[in-house]
Write an enzyme that holds these catalytic residues in place. Sequence first.
Site: not given
Lengths: 195, 429
Positions: B102, B177-178, B255
């Site tokens: 992203t 980010t995952d 996360k």
Amino acid sequence: MVKCGLEIHQQLATKKLFCECNSELSEEILYKFERVLRPTQSELGEIDRAALEESLKKRRFIYEVTPNSCLVEADEEPPHELNREALEIALKIALMLHAKIVDEIHVMRKIVIDGSNTSGFQRTALIAVDGYIDTFFGRVRIPTICLEEEAARKIEEKDGGVVYRLDRLGIPLVEISTSPDMKNGEQVKEVAERI
Amino acid sequence: MDTLRSKHIYKVKILSPNMEVEPGDLVEVKTKKGTFRGILMPKHEFSDENIIVLKLDNGYNIGLIPEEIKCIKKGIRRKKKSLYKFEKKDLPQISIISTGGTIASYIDYKTGAVHPALTAEDLIFSAPEIEEEANIKAFVLFNILSEDMNPLYWIQLARKIKDELKESHGVVIPHGTDTMSYTSAALSFMFSKLSGPVILVGAQRSSDRPSSDAYMNLISAVRVAKSDLGEVAVVMHATTSDDHCFIHRGTRVRKMHTSRRDAFKSVNSQPLGEVRGNKVIFYEGYRKVEEDVELYDKLDEKVSLIYYYPGMSGELMTRMLEGMDGAIIMGTGLGHISNEMIPLLKDFIRDGGVVGMSSQCIHGRVNLNVYSTGRKLKKIGVIPLEDMLPEVAYVKLMWLLGNFERDEVIKLLPQNLRGEISARRMIIW
């Protein structure tokens, strides 16, 4: 000659447009957070650095979280599906106003960076075009009927920021815009009342 | 993320008599309901296949079933640069190696659609102010979704970082980010010495929205990359407010939320520090940069990460261990699995496999001394992994098996090498 058009906003008493929060106002503040909104390229095209810095100075916002606001209003969770009930009401209104419903409804973003939307844009959808309403004084055209989300409620402006409350953000809103076809006050009154 | 995945391709055969039309072009569309004029938008993934999407003059997008499309004016395409370099005296050089995600997306301001950054210019586009912070050398190494990351990419990335640190003060890596914390753990182990900071950074809101966290995260990451931190770290929003970022140690971060800006947390430890405005503050105890870079870039991919749950069959456990050199188990509570599994693990360890035990509680330390199941596990050679995160343990075991002999692996797995294990855990968490 007088020429007059109307833009009517009607809040709907369903759940909010993109989450399961109740559409109501609240005086209970649970939490506050602070954000900065930045103009995107879509707004500026080629970015002018001086203009950018200037705009950033004015864009610190404090948001008050109420019991009827969740992560969606806080721009911390993607929007849920468009509320069915609100959509059905909007479609009914469109049919009653003899409008042509679009082949596929697309929710899009209208950039708003005064802080009234945590995301920096208002989600809005054009539902129907080319409607009309017949009045005693003649036909009034209704070019567009939209379904959109209400903005956050401005509480105060102070040094270094504007305070908004999230209770109102996301309440469904049907926006009906007429052409400037009305010729006198009586007609305006009639249209406003009928809609 | 959704928009990144859409293919922007129309399946419907567009009937355009004068010339070919593409998203971005001004077109006139004839339909049963009348004629509409507007900019042809990229196809929406959930759109019906007979529909085209048009942006009208009033800014609204609508879906239409076209009968005929006429091109009025072609859209303007941007020129692209593959390497971006901006030089200013007295500023350190920072390399930005983009991997995707992203944060590495940009908006096409004609159509409003989000595209992955394919060029260095796209990358800098969202935050031109970083040029005031450092001499930026930016380029795109991969353009992949975070979930498509794998150990082979980690190795390529590590080698690239080593190259960049020859001339740059630090490195910033925009990443989805995952799986960012897997990559940060892998890089942490692979580099036993670093001559500059290696900072991973991501965004939870894409840069096409004025509320995006991409800008603050990226500029904060660049500021940390200018420091004397000799570690791999992740820089992301500390809270839901746009006021400061945390600097998380690469082996401690996880996360912990699907969508919030402050999804990244340091687990079983405090963050290394924070970035507030242009101030970088380290709390305590971080490794400083060294003279040179030392890279151990081998990874053994034959490691399983096994989440135990009530009802898990012995057959499934056997299959997950088959052909593997090692396994990390996410046990319940202090580090337990059903007694039915114990003989299976015993055979696996006897045949040369290495098994480490972590906890699916995520927070807290495992302890195989408290209950009988734990003691049995310990007796057959299962290694309790203290308060190490399961995913970090998985990456660490891959790295150890890739670079060391079995005896050494068993000795090093429960030892603190890169800050991944601590002796004390605090009351406040």
